[in-house]
Design a protein around this motif. Structure first.
Motif, PDB file in Angstrom:
ATOM      1  N   MET A   1       0.830  -1.217   0.000  1.00  0.00           N
ATOM      2  CA  MET A   1       0.000   0.000   0.000  1.00  0.00           C
ATOM      3  C   MET A   1       0.861   1.262   0.000  1.00  0.00           C
ATOM      4  N   LEU A   2       2.174   1.101   0.268  1.00  0.00           N
ATOM      5  CA  LEU A   2       3.106   2.235   0.272  1.00  0.00           C
ATOM      6  C   LEU A   2       4.486   1.710  -0.081  1.00  0.00           C
ATOM      7  N   VAL A   3       5.208   2.424  -0.929  1.00  0.00           N
ATOM      8  CA  VAL A   3       6.567   1.998  -1.262  1.00  0.00           C
ATOM      9  C   VAL A   3       7.400   1.897   0.013  1.00  0.00           C
ATOM     10  N   GLU A   4       8.258   0.894   0.056  1.00  0.00           N
ATOM     11  CA  GLU A   4       9.060   0.648   1.258  1.00  0.00           C
ATOM     12  C   GLU A   4      10.229   1.627   1.359  1.00  0.00           C
ATOM     13  N   GLY A   5      10.810   1.677   2.548  1.00  0.00           N
ATOM     14  CA  GLY A   5      12.048   2.412   2.766  1.00  0.00           C
ATOM     15  C   GLY A   5      11.891   3.862   3.174  1.00  0.00           C
ATOM     16  N   LEU A   6      10.645   4.361   3.219  1.00  0.00           N
ATOM     17  CA  LEU A   6      10.454   5.780   3.537  1.00  0.00           C
ATOM     18  C   LEU A   6      10.722   6.079   5.008  1.00  0.00           C
ATOM     19  N   ASP A   7      10.871   5.042   5.830  1.00  0.00           N
ATOM     20  CA  ASP A   7      11.304   5.218   7.220  1.00  0.00           C
ATOM     21  C   ASP A   7      12.828   5.233   7.333  1.00  0.00           C
ATOM     22  N   LYS A   8      13.502   4.994   6.204  1.00  0.00           N
ATOM     23  CA  LYS A   8      14.964   4.955   6.204  1.00  0.00           C
ATOM     24  C   LYS A   8      15.581   6.174   5.519  1.00  0.00           C
ATOM     25  N   LEU A   9      14.940   6.608   4.402  1.00  0.00           N
ATOM     26  CA  LEU A   9      15.520   7.656   3.567  1.00  0.00           C
ATOM     27  C   LEU A   9      14.419   8.497   2.928  1.00  0.00           C
ATOM     28  N   PRO A  10      14.721   9.734   2.531  1.00  0.00           N
ATOM     29  CA  PRO A  10      13.781  10.505   1.717  1.00  0.00           C
ATOM     30  C   PRO A  10      13.518   9.792   0.394  1.00  0.00           C
ATOM     31  N   ILE A  11      12.308   9.941  -0.115  1.00  0.00           N
ATOM     32  CA  ILE A  11      11.912   9.222  -1.324  1.00  0.00           C
ATOM     33  C   ILE A  11      12.799   9.579  -2.517  1.00  0.00           C
ATOM     34  N   LYS A  12      13.265  10.815  -2.586  1.00  0.00           N
ATOM     35  CA  LYS A  12      14.145  11.216  -3.683  1.00  0.00           C
ATOM     36  C   LYS A  12      15.501  10.520  -3.588  1.00  0.00           C
ATOM     37  N   ASP A  13      15.971  10.289  -2.363  1.00  0.00           N
ATOM     38  CA  ASP A  13      17.247   9.597  -2.184  1.00  0.00           C
ATOM     39  C   ASP A  13      17.143   8.140  -2.614  1.00  0.00           C
ATOM     40  N   ILE A  14      15.989   7.519  -2.354  1.00  0.00           N
ATOM     41  CA  ILE A  14      15.791   6.133  -2.782  1.00  0.00           C
ATOM     42  C   ILE A  14      15.774   6.051  -4.306  1.00  0.00           C
ATOM     43  N   ALA A  15      15.110   7.010  -4.952  1.00  0.00           N
ATOM     44  CA  ALA A  15      15.102   7.039  -6.418  1.00  0.00           C
ATOM     45  C   ALA A  15      16.516   7.204  -6.962  1.00  0.00           C
ATOM     46  N   THR A  16      17.320   8.023  -6.286  1.00  0.00           N
ATOM     47  CA  THR A  16      18.718   8.208  -6.686  1.00  0.00           C
ATOM     48  C   THR A  16      19.501   6.914  -6.531  1.00  0.00           C
ATOM     49  N   GLN A  17      19.276   6.219  -5.410  1.00  0.00           N
ATOM     50  CA  GLN A  17      19.932   4.928  -5.191  1.00  0.00           C
ATOM     51  C   GLN A  17      19.633   3.947  -6.321  1.00  0.00           C
ATOM     52  N   ILE A  18      18.370   3.883  -6.688  1.00  0.00           N
ATOM     53  CA  ILE A  18      17.953   2.954  -7.735  1.00  0.00           C
ATOM     54  C   ILE A  18      18.674   3.263  -9.040  1.00  0.00           C
ATOM     55  N   SER A  19      18.695   4.533  -9.403  1.00  0.00           N
ATOM     56  CA  SER A  19      19.366   4.944 -10.635  1.00  0.00           C
ATOM     57  C   SER A  19      20.869   4.691 -10.566  1.00  0.00           C
ATOM     58  N   ASN A  20      21.479   5.035  -9.438  1.00  0.00           N
ATOM     59  CA  ASN A  20      22.922   4.860  -9.279  1.00  0.00           C
ATOM     60  C   ASN A  20      23.334   3.393  -9.238  1.00  0.00           C
ATOM     61  N   SER A  21      22.386   2.515  -8.933  1.00  0.00           N
ATOM     62  CA  SER A  21      22.682   1.081  -8.886  1.00  0.00           C
ATOM     63  C   SER A  21      22.570   0.426 -10.260  1.00  0.00           C
ATOM     64  N   GLY A  22      22.301   1.237 -11.280  1.00  0.00           N
ATOM     65  CA  GLY A  22      22.298   0.728 -12.645  1.00  0.00           C
ATOM     66  C   GLY A  22      20.939   0.338 -13.181  1.00  0.00           C
ATOM     67  N   PHE A  23      19.868   0.611 -12.420  1.00  0.00           N
ATOM     68  CA  PHE A  23      18.529   0.236 -12.870  1.00  0.00           C
ATOM     69  C   PHE A  23      17.886   1.385 -13.641  1.00  0.00           C
ATOM     70  N   ASN A  24      17.190   1.035 -14.724  1.00  0.00           N
ATOM     71  CA  ASN A  24      16.497   2.071 -15.499  1.00  0.00           C
ATOM     72  C   ASN A  24      14.985   1.939 -15.420  1.00  0.00           C
ATOM     73  N   CYS A  25      14.505   0.956 -14.638  1.00  0.00           N
ATOM     74  CA  CYS A  25      13.066   0.737 -14.542  1.00  0.00           C
ATOM     75  C   CYS A  25      12.728   0.100 -13.200  1.00  0.00           C
ATOM     76  N   VAL A  26      11.556   0.425 -12.672  1.00  0.00           N
ATOM     77  CA  VAL A  26      11.047  -0.191 -11.447  1.00  0.00           C
ATOM     78  C   VAL A  26       9.691  -0.818 -11.732  1.00  0.00           C
ATOM     79  N   ARG A  27       9.539  -2.062 -11.331  1.00  0.00           N
ATOM     80  CA  ARG A  27       8.230  -2.722 -11.353  1.00  0.00           C
ATOM     81  C   ARG A  27       7.549  -2.350 -10.034  1.00  0.00           C
TER      82      ARG A  27
END
Length: 447
Positions: A1-27
């Motif tokens: 019901m809510l994307v995970e990890g928002l208790d750990k990091l700002p949502i923009k930082d998580i998006a940055t992590q995903i991109s920096n980890s080499g991913f170009n898409c999220v399911r």
């Protein structure tokens, strides 16, 4: 019901992590009821209804102060927008209807007509998604339903709901499949020769899904879930992962990995549960598997382009490490290195030489335990290479005395040596040694 990890990091930082980890898409998964029944509920209300401890709620408020007062629709849209700002595409995934952990065969979420799979409400949810997110440029697809399953399955309904679709558009239909080490009989990974098991697993995948990308009328295939225990303690997953990677790399499959985040707010009655099948650790700070970047570097790279006019060459790939073969120019020995840059090879197979492109040199075995080298003696027995074993993942040649040598990674260095081939006999069921250090394959590329 809510994307995970928002208790750990700002949502923009998580998006940055995903991109920096080499991913170009999220399911990006959702439950149908989020939008058909709970669309106007706030995130805060939902957390309180589940008795989630205040420490979790406060952590979300600290890192993402606006999220808690958003509705589920708004919070889902905020995740899509954050990913879009980093150039990350989104595949919207209808994971189930009733919001809960997925999946088991008795959850009443799995097949048409189940208590939580009313087809009219399911279509209502899909229609909402299609209309609401149509204007988001980074939303590139939606999958219709995750993992049909359960005791209500029957052939008439499978046919009724999966027969050829009457579509009013073309070139937008993609098929998807899932695979894990536990897809099928997991015990066989320990009871049979690994080359036999891997060959069987890949042949089954080809029979059930891989056939779609071959033949006269190929269609797109997306492996929208696979994964492995990234803590390294699951020995079956450790065997499965290089096996699947060898196939995925060879046909340049598109894929989605379960999962990115290392923790859950609430899973199966447990607050703050961890996820071992996760790219990031529990605190979302480091890779769970420190070798993740190198294991995935070739998988995250396009190696086959239907529109390319470039001539084909080969990459020599080692699925166990994710690394590629390079030539050490100082001594002409073969070594493992990254796949962002790699030596290019040509080979006709079936005992032909493996030639270094733009040179007169060929790959040659010098003997048991010795580094493989580049040589001008391309017609010698030690320069005649074949793909052997049931998997075809061993590159073998002769030692000059009618014994076979296979390429193998040296345990003490980055060198690639030749040693006696491990468990390549198609008829010896007693050989249970692990041959994956000897798995090398030539992958065709035109990029």
């Amino acid at each position: 019901m809510l994307v995970e990890g928002l208790d750990k990091l700002p949502i923009k930082d998580i998006a940055t992590q995903i991109s920096n980890s080499g991913f170009n898409c999220v399911r990006l998964s959702y439950a149908t009821y989020m939008f058909t029944r709970y669309a106007n509920n706030t995130i805060r209300d939902t957390f309180y209804s589940l008795d989630i401890p205040e420490v979790v709620v406060s952590a979300i408020e600290k890192h993402n102060p606006l999220i808690l007062n958003m509705t589920h629709v708004q919070a889902y849209e905020a995740a899509i927008d954050a990913l879009g700002e980093k150039g990350v595409m989104v595949l919207i995934d209808n994971h189930l209807s009733m919001p809960e952990w997925c999946c088991n065969n008795k959850d009443q979420n799995g097949f048409f007509g189940d208590r939580h799979f009313d087809t009219h409400e399911w279509l209502q949810g899909l229609a909402f998604i299609a209309k609401h997110f149509k204007g988001k440029s980074n939303v590139i697809a939606m999958d219709l339903r995750n993992e049909l399953r359960g005791g209500r399955q029957n052939l008439p309904d499978w046919y009724k709901y999966k027969k050829t679709l009457d579509l009013n558009f073309t070139n937008k239909l993609v098929y998807e499949a899932h695979i894990y080490s536990f897809s099928g009989t997991q015990d066989r990974w320990d009871l049979q020769p690994l080359n036999w098991v891997c060959s069987s697993v890949i042949e089954t995948l080809k029979d059930q899904a891989g056939f779609l990308i071959n033949g006269d009328n190929p269609v797109p295939l997306f492996i929208s879930e696979f994964g492995y225990d990234m803590t390294g303690v699951n020995h079956v997953d450790n065997k499965f992962f290089p096996c699947f990677v060898s196939y995925a790399a060879s046909v340049d499959l598109d894929w989605s990995l379960w999962s990115f985040g290392g923790s859950y707010y609430y899973r199966e009655g447990t607050v703050g549960a961890g996820e071992t099948y996760a790219v990031m650790d529990y605190d979302w700070k480091n890779f769970t598997d420190p070798k993740f970047p190198e294991k995935f570097q070739l998988l995250q790279k396009k190696v086959q382009d239907p529109s390319s006019n470039l001539s084909k060459s080969h990459i020599m790939f080692h699925p166990l490490t994710g690394k590629c073969a390079h030539v050490n120019k100082s001594n002409n020995e073969l070594v493992l290195g990254d796949c962002k840059s790699h030596s290019q090879w040509s080979s006709e197979g079936n005992g032909s030489p493996i030639r270094l492109i733009d040179s007169a040199l060929c790959l040659k075995a010098e003997g048991e335990g010795l580094p493989a080298t580049l040589s001008k003696h391309c017609l010698s027995q030690q320069s005649s290479w074949r793909s052997v074993s049931k998997t075809g993942l061993h590159l073998a040649t002769s030692d000059g005395n009618k014994s076979r040598l296979c390429l193998e990674t040296d345990s003490d260095s980055s060198k690639i040596v030749t040693r006696k081939c491990i468990c390549i006999d198609d008829y010896d069921s007693s050989c249970l040694d692990n041959p994956q250090s000897q798995w090398f394959q030539l992958i065709s590329t035109n990029v």
